[in-house]
Each structure stands twice: as C-alpha cells, then as structure tokens.
Design an enzyme around this catalytic site. Structure first.
Site, PDB file in Angstrom:
ATOM      1  N   ALA A   7       0.866  -1.175   0.000  1.00  0.00           N
ATOM      2  CA  ALA A   7       0.000   0.000   0.000  1.00  0.00           C
ATOM      3  C   ALA A   7       0.904   1.226   0.000  1.00  0.00           C
ATOM      4  CB  ALA A   7      -0.878  -0.026   1.240  1.00  0.00           C
ATOM      5  N   GLY A  30       0.625  -4.980   1.082  1.00  0.00           N
ATOM      6  CA  GLY A  30      -0.566  -5.039   0.229  1.00  0.00           C
ATOM      7  C   GLY A  30      -0.291  -5.681  -1.125  1.00  0.00           C
ATOM      8  N   GLU A  67      -0.589  -9.273  -0.493  1.00  0.00           N
ATOM      9  CA  GLU A  67      -2.014  -9.549  -0.240  1.00  0.00           C
ATOM     10  C   GLU A  67      -2.810  -9.522  -1.539  1.00  0.00           C
ATOM     11  OE1 GLU A  67      -1.951  -6.381   2.826  1.00  0.00           O
ATOM     12  OE2 GLU A  67      -2.882  -7.879   4.121  1.00  0.00           O
ATOM     13  N   GLU A  79       4.642  -5.137   7.300  1.00  0.00           N
ATOM     14  CA  GLU A  79       3.891  -4.039   7.931  1.00  0.00           C
ATOM     15  C   GLU A  79       4.321  -3.776   9.361  1.00  0.00           C
ATOM     16  OE1 GLU A  79       2.513  -6.476   6.088  1.00  0.00           O
ATOM     17  OE2 GLU A  79       0.829  -5.734   4.897  1.00  0.00           O
TER      18      GLU A  79
END
Ligand code: HXC
Length: 260
Positions: free
Chosen positions: A66, A111, A114, A134
């Site tokens: 992200a 992300g 993911e 993260e």
C-alpha cells in the site's frame, strides 16, 4: 478505457492488467485501487474475456505494498470511516467470478503480497520476493495477509514472516505452496499468458464453478465443502457445454464452448 495508474490490454480472450507506477515500485495508492476495481469489473462484464493476468510494470516490483506516503497522512478516523481496503475483497475477490492469475515479477510486499494472494493462483519470476513487512511500520496486514498467507503456507512460516517482516524468495514460496510455479524472469509474461490462454480455452461456466469450488475449501468444513462441490457438479451437468464436452471426447475432437 484510459487509466492513469494501471494499463489494460487484451490478447484474445485474456485480459492483461498492469500496475503502472514503476517509480514508486507500483505502490497501491487509492487511485490504483479505484482503477483496478474498474478494470476487474470490465473484465468480469466482458463475455469475450475468459481469464485475466495481473502483473507489475518495470523489472523490480509487482507491488511494494500500500502507498506508505498516502497512508502516513491519514488518521485512524479516516481509515475507519472509509473502511480502508474493504473494496479489494468485495470487488477483486467476490465480484470477480472469472479466473485470474497474478504474475509476480519482483517485490510483492504488504498489500502487494495480499493482492497477489487474492488471485486464483500466482506464477512468479525467479526475482519475486514475498513479504508482510507491515510490522516494521508499526502496523499489520490489513488486506487479508494474515489470513490468506496462513492458509497458504501454514502458521509457522506465516507467523515468522509477519513477526520478522522478512522476505521469502521465489523458491521458498514455491516449496511452501504460496505460488503455483516459478519461471525464469524473462519468461514470466509468456508463461503466465500461456497458462491464462489454457484457462481461457476451457468451458467458461465450468471454469467459474471450478474456481468457486476450490475457494469454498477456505470457507467451509470438509463435509459442507464436499456437498457444495457435489451440487455444483450436478448443476454443471445441465449445461450445453457438458453435452458438448462429452460428445467431443467420444468423437475425438476439440469441444466448442458456448458458455451455457
Ligand atoms: C510508497 C514506495 C513504497 C510504498 C517503495 N516506494 N515502496 N512508496 N509506498 N509501499 C518508493 C520509495 O519511496 C522510492 O521512491 C521508490 O519507491 C523506490 O524505492 P526504494 O526504497 O528506493 O527502493 P529499494 O532501495 O530498492 O528498496 C525496495 C523495497 C523498499 C525493499 C521494496 O522500497 C521497501 O521496503 N518498500 C516498502 C515495503 C513495505 O513496507 N510495504 C508494506 C507497506 S504497508 P522515492 O521517491 O522516495 O525515491 C501495506 C499495508 C497493507 O502494504 C494493508 C493496509 C490496510
């Protein structure tokens, strides 16, 4: 359709979606999220398209996570009010009933890992690196990583990766069951496209049902999953493509699929 942060193209019945922020290692900003949702909806709605491949532009990254610079500015209230990242699951996983493959060409972190795990399966280049770093940012996975990674590779490795933030290379990812296949870096797209064309050449309803069945294994008990499988199998036997597929086998020819 013209996008700013992704690119889309078609090769026959295969849609190719490319994350296109190479200077930011294809970090997943809100703009990427919105455009990906549109691109996946367009793929799902287009009857001529039967499989999709998602990859990253540039040589270095599928997606390095992200967008940290964007997240750094947001308050907890904003994350909560927007139900940050919930749309990925509802659109890319639940609403995309047709098959898609992640072709991971480099870093797939946070992300990015993911997102790759939302695909039906991952084909990785030898340069691929997977991780959930993260924790080093004072947070944790927020797009399903702690759940999908654990289901894919088991608690020991998933926990180790989440707690240390270490990366897993392509070989370890293949041995651990995270990726379906590792290929030389230069052959990644050709190989992913070849596989996607194989999937795209299958009877489309049967492809959706096979996907739904395998996904159900994540959500149900064995007996419920087996019952779900049996009912879906029985439904497929009512399709014209079932009659065609079996006739084609007996007549020693290729089937011609109608998608009904
Ligand atoms: C924004 C990013 C980025 C990211 C890299 N960049 N990752 N920008 N968000 N996630 C930018 C860098 O700031 C830099 O731009 C450019 O991309 C190149 O990155 P470098 O760090 O210079 O490259 P390199 O030294 O080769 O290191 C590569 C890397 C590193 C190891 C992948 O970039 C890295 O650790 N990135 C962050 C990985 C990460 O923590 N991902 C998880 C994010 S959190 P500039 O302009 O500065 O040169 C997450 C949460 C999901 O994903 C769930 C939330 C709900």
């Amino acid at each position: 359709m013209t996008y700013e942060t992704i690119q889309t193209a078609t090769d026959g019945a295969v849609t190719i979606i490319t994350l296109n922020r190479p200077k930011a290692l294809n970090a997943l900003s809100s703009a990427v999220l919105d455009e990906l949702i549109e691109a996946f909806a367009a793929y799902q709605a287009d009857d001529s398209q039967r499989c999709a491949v998602l990859t990253g532009s540039g040589d270095k990254a599928f997606a390095a996570g992200a967008d940290i610079k964007e997240m750094a500015e947001k308050s907890a209230a904003e994350f909560y009010a927007a139900d940050f990242f919930s749309k990925w699951t509802s659109h890319l996983v639940e609403a995309t009933r047709k098959p898609w493959i992640a072709a991971v060409n480099g870093f797939a972190l946070g992300g990015g890992c993911e997102l790759a795990m939302m695909a039906d399966f991952i084909v990785a280049s030898e340069n691929a690196r997977f991780g959930q770093p993260e924790i080093k940012l004072g947070v944790a996975p927020g797009m399903g990583g702690s759940q999908r990674l654990t289901r894919a590779i088991g608690k020991a490795k998933a926990m180790e990766m989440c707690l240390t933030g270490r990366m897993m290379d392509a070989g370890e990812a293949e041995r651990s069951g995270l990726v379906a296949r590792v290929v030389p870096h230069d052959e990644l797209m050709n190989s992913a496209l070849k596989t996607a064309k194989t999937v795209a050449g299958m009877p489309p309803l049967a492809a959706m049902v096979n996907k739904e069945m395998v996904d159900a294994a994540y959500e149900t008990t064995l007996s419920q999953g087996v019952l779900h499988e049996r009912r879906l199998f029985q439904i497929l036997t009512a399709t014209e493509d079932k009659a065609e597929g079996m006739a084609a086998f007996i007549e020693k020819r290729d089937g011609v699929w109608k998608g009904r």
